[in-house]
Write an enzyme that holds these catalytic residues in place. Structure first.
Site, short mmCIF file in Angstrom:
data_model
loop_
_atom_site.label_atom_id
_atom_site.label_comp_id
_atom_site.label_asym_id
_atom_site.label_seq_id
_atom_site.Cartn_x
_atom_site.Cartn_y
_atom_site.Cartn_z
N LYS A 103 0.86 -1.00 -0.12
CA LYS A 103 -0.08 -0.41 -0.03
C LYS A 103 0.79 1.20 0.04
O LYS A 103 1.72 1.14 0.50
CB LYS A 103 -0.81 0.20 1.45
CG LYS A 103 -2.12 -0.35 1.05
CD LYS A 103 -3.27 -0.25 2.46
CE LYS A 103 -3.44 1.19 2.80
NZ LYS A 103 -4.43 0.51 3.95
N HIS A 105 -0.75 4.31 0.46
CA HIS A 105 -1.28 5.36 1.43
C HIS A 105 -1.72 4.65 2.84
O HIS A 105 -1.41 3.26 3.05
CB HIS A 105 -2.41 5.66 0.81
CG HIS A 105 -3.57 5.04 0.69
ND1 HIS A 105 -3.06 3.88 -0.98
CD2 HIS A 105 -4.72 4.28 1.36
CE1 HIS A 105 -4.28 3.00 -0.96
NE2 HIS A 105 -5.02 3.27 0.43
#
EC number: 2.4.2.10
Length: 213
Positions: A103, A105
């Site tokens: 990921k 974020h």
């Protein structure tokens, strides 16, 4: 064979996770039995599955600090095993799993759950070629942790492309112990107790003769 191992075989048969017949494996081999852990797919199934994994872990005597479940099949296994260890063995241990895609974020990274550190027990359904274990080892080592052992549901105890099994290769390459809830030997012992399954017993024994380790 211990009572929990016999119970696990009966559980797997009742859910059609374990089937006897004739099946073509990815390797091209014709196998007289097939094991598909993906069919443990309800809440009750997972609760029971976790108890069997926890029982095998405690039975093994291997000391570890954290459970790691490789994506994707290892994720629910690590989760339910952690719950079972806490509820039935008073062992409240952290667990962690990886994402296939990192990921960029939120919390970021490719790990979810507890920090990956200390002695790690890797839990998964089966080891076929050992690829998931090798990928997991890279993650474990990159985080400065060590592999305490590997627990799977079934050890087929059969050769890979060489003279040893994928499990024996993992044990050799990573100097760790691979344990399983049941092995092919346990399956044969179970079939020997069931006269009505004599036809399957003969087929499984013949398969072991040809491909066993």
């Amino acid at each position: 064979m211990k009572p929990y191992q016999r119970q696990f075989i009966e559980f797997a048969l009742s859910k059609q996770v374990l089937k006897f017949g004739e099946f073509t494996l990815k390797s091209g081999r014709k196998s007289p039995y097939f094991f598909n852990a993906g069919l443990f797919n309800t809440g009750r199934d997972l609760a029971l599955l976790g108890r069997f994994y926890a029982e095998a872990l405690v039975d093994s005597g291997i000391e570890f600090d954290l459970l790691f479940g490789p994506a994707y099949k290892g994720i629910p296994i690590a989760t339910t095993t952690a719950v079972a260890l806490a509820e039935h063995h008073d062992l409240d241990l952290p667990y962690c799993f990886n994402r296939k895609e990192a990921k960029d974020h939120g919390e970021g990274g490719n790990l979810v759950g507890s920090a990956l550190q200390g002695r790690v027990m890797l839990v998964d359904d089966v080891i076929t070629a050992g690829t998931a274990i090798r990928e997991s080892m890279e993650i474990i080592q990159a985080n400065g942790a060590t592999l305490a052992g590997v627990l799977i549901s079934l050890d087929r105890q059969e050769r890979g492309r060489g003279e040893i099994s994928a499990i024996q290769e993992v044990e050799r390459d990573y100097n760790c112990k691979v344990i399983s809830i049941i092995t092919l030997k346990d399956l044969i012992a179970y079939l020997e107790e069931k006269p009505e399954m004599a036809e399957h017993l003969a087929a499984v024994k013949a398969y072991r003769e040809e491909f066993g380790v």
